[in-house]
Design a protein around this motif. Structure first.
Motif, PDB file in Angstrom:
ATOM      1  N   TYR A   1      -4.343   3.315  -5.729  1.00  0.00           N
ATOM      2  CA  TYR A   1      -4.212   3.528  -4.286  1.00  0.00           C
ATOM      3  C   TYR A   1      -5.571   3.485  -3.598  1.00  0.00           C
ATOM      4  CZ  TYR A   1      -3.194   5.851   0.142  1.00  0.00           C
ATOM      5  OH  TYR A   1      -3.092   6.158   1.480  1.00  0.00           O
ATOM      6  N   TYR A   2      -6.561   4.144  -4.176  1.00  0.00           N
ATOM      7  CA  TYR A   2      -7.891   4.127  -3.567  1.00  0.00           C
ATOM      8  C   TYR A   2      -8.527   2.737  -3.655  1.00  0.00           C
ATOM      9  CZ  TYR A   2      -7.641   9.178  -3.159  1.00  0.00           C
ATOM     10  OH  TYR A   2      -7.262  10.449  -2.813  1.00  0.00           O
TER      11      TYR A   2
ATOM     12  N   GLY B   1      -1.825   6.173   9.210  1.00  0.00           N
ATOM     13  CA  GLY B   1      -2.369   6.011   7.867  1.00  0.00           C
ATOM     14  C   GLY B   1      -3.787   5.476   7.882  1.00  0.00           C
TER      15      GLY B   1
ATOM     16  N   GLY C   1      -2.974   6.786  -8.622  1.00  0.00           N
ATOM     17  CA  GLY C   1      -3.954   7.318  -7.681  1.00  0.00           C
ATOM     18  C   GLY C   1      -5.183   6.435  -7.584  1.00  0.00           C
TER      19      GLY C   1
ATOM     20  N   HIS D   1       1.047   4.139  -2.825  1.00  0.00           N
ATOM     21  CA  HIS D   1       0.811   5.530  -2.426  1.00  0.00           C
ATOM     22  C   HIS D   1       1.911   6.460  -2.934  1.00  0.00           C
ATOM     23  CE1 HIS D   1      -0.583   8.918  -0.158  1.00  0.00           C
ATOM     24  NE2 HIS D   1       0.496   8.948   0.611  1.00  0.00           N
ATOM     25  N   HIS D   2       3.153   5.966  -2.974  1.00  0.00           N
ATOM     26  CA  HIS D   2       4.273   6.793  -3.424  1.00  0.00           C
ATOM     27  C   HIS D   2       4.500   6.715  -4.932  1.00  0.00           C
ATOM     28  CE1 HIS D   2       5.285   6.698   0.898  1.00  0.00           C
ATOM     29  NE2 HIS D   2       5.940   7.823   0.658  1.00  0.00           N
TER      30      HIS D   2
ATOM     31  N   ILE E   1       0.832  -1.207   0.000  1.00  0.00           N
ATOM     32  CA  ILE E   1       0.000   0.000   0.000  1.00  0.00           C
ATOM     33  C   ILE E   1       0.863   1.252   0.000  1.00  0.00           C
ATOM     34  CG2 ILE E   1      -1.719   1.288   1.326  1.00  0.00           C
ATOM     35  CD1 ILE E   1      -2.765  -1.413   2.335  1.00  0.00           C
ATOM     36  N   GLU E   2       1.937   1.239   0.781  1.00  0.00           N
ATOM     37  CA  GLU E   2       2.837   2.392   0.814  1.00  0.00           C
ATOM     38  C   GLU E   2       3.502   2.610  -0.544  1.00  0.00           C
ATOM     39  OE1 GLU E   2       3.828   4.795   3.138  1.00  0.00           O
ATOM     40  OE2 GLU E   2       1.935   4.149   4.019  1.00  0.00           O
TER      41      GLU E   2
ATOM     42  N   LEU F   1      -7.024   0.680  -0.875  1.00  0.00           N
ATOM     43  CA  LEU F   1      -7.634   1.087   0.392  1.00  0.00           C
ATOM     44  C   LEU F   1      -9.028   0.488   0.535  1.00  0.00           C
ATOM     45  CD1 LEU F   1      -6.639   4.868   0.716  1.00  0.00           C
ATOM     46  CD2 LEU F   1      -5.663   2.903   1.919  1.00  0.00           C
TER      47      LEU F   1
END
Length: 250
Positions: free
Chosen positions: A26-27, A130, A23, A15-16, A11-12, A30
């Protein structure tokens, strides 16, 4: 636990990431955190808590697993609780995989994660700042509330969103599609090959055809077997003449 270190690292990294679609990805991961926690603890609560849904016959069959199952699970659970803490830095940023994994220069997500990594303890502490941890907790709480505290919510949702429920329950009908198209198609092809290859060619032509051919030849040859001595003598003389002719002319 080990799953935390591996999943949070993914996940990190997402995110980076700065590539196209990062993007959105990433969502989605999550959202996957929430859904995973929700359905995992839904299963846990339905199996081990709440009202029983088994009959007496099923209840009589309940028993503890044998040591051959329990002991390996215990031996696997102990290192799984600590191995992530011990190996995360070597696996992610060290040379554990050697040259087996190569990261292009355009993908700097892991390098960005490495800059903020200061050991497993700080990595765990970072988890409290987070979203994944709180989304997982929200998934656990939602499963508890819907399936233990207010099960009527699940029943109402099933009635209101019956189409969506059926779609998910049928796994988007992929199993039905595989059953009809692939499994059914394979069976249909097998039936055709069986009828043409096995029944018609092998049994009908080779096996039964050979038997019929032998029977027909036997019927023809049987006409020669008259039982008269003069017929046998004529046949022998004819054969001798043919043999001598072949020897002389050949």
């Amino acid at each position: 636990f080990s799953g935390y270190f591996s999943k949070d690292a993914i996940i990190e990294a997402v995110h980076h990431a700065d590539i196209a679609g990062a993007g959105y990805a990433y969502y989605m991961v999550l959202f996957g955190v929430f859904v995973t926690a929700f359905y995992s603890f839904r299963l846990f609560f339905l199996v081990f808590h709440g009202e029983e849904r088994m009959d007496e016959h099923t209840r009589e069959q309940l028993h503890e697993t044998r040591p051959v199952v329990t002991i390996p699970l215990i031996l696997l659970a102990i290192p799984s609780a600590i191995i992530g803490w011990i190996t995360i830095e070597t696996v992610l940023f060290g040379g554990y995989f050697g040259n087996a994994i190569f990261i292009l220069d355009d993908h700097g997500a892991m390098a960005a994660v490495a800059e903020t990594f200061h050991g497993p303890a700080s990595f765990v502490a970072h988890g409290f700042t987070g979203l994944p941890l709180y989304l997982a907790a929200a998934g656990v709480f939602s499963a508890w509330y819907i399936y233990l505290k207010k099960p009527s919510i699940a029943d109402a949702a099933e009635q209101k969103f019956s189409f969506l429920y059926k779609l998910l329950d049928q796994k988007y009908y992929f199993d039905r599609f595989n059953e009809i198209v692939f499994a059914g198609g394979s069976r249909a092809i097998g039936q055709v090959l069986w009828r043409l290859g096995d029944s018609l060619l092998i049994d009908g032509l080779v096996v039964n055809g050979s038997a019929k051919l032998v029977g027909w030849l036997s019927g023809v040859v049987r006409q020669v077997q008259t039982g008269y001595l003069n017929h046998y003598a004529f046949t022998m003389i004819t054969g001798l003449i043919l043999l001598l002719g072949w020897a002389v002319l050949g």
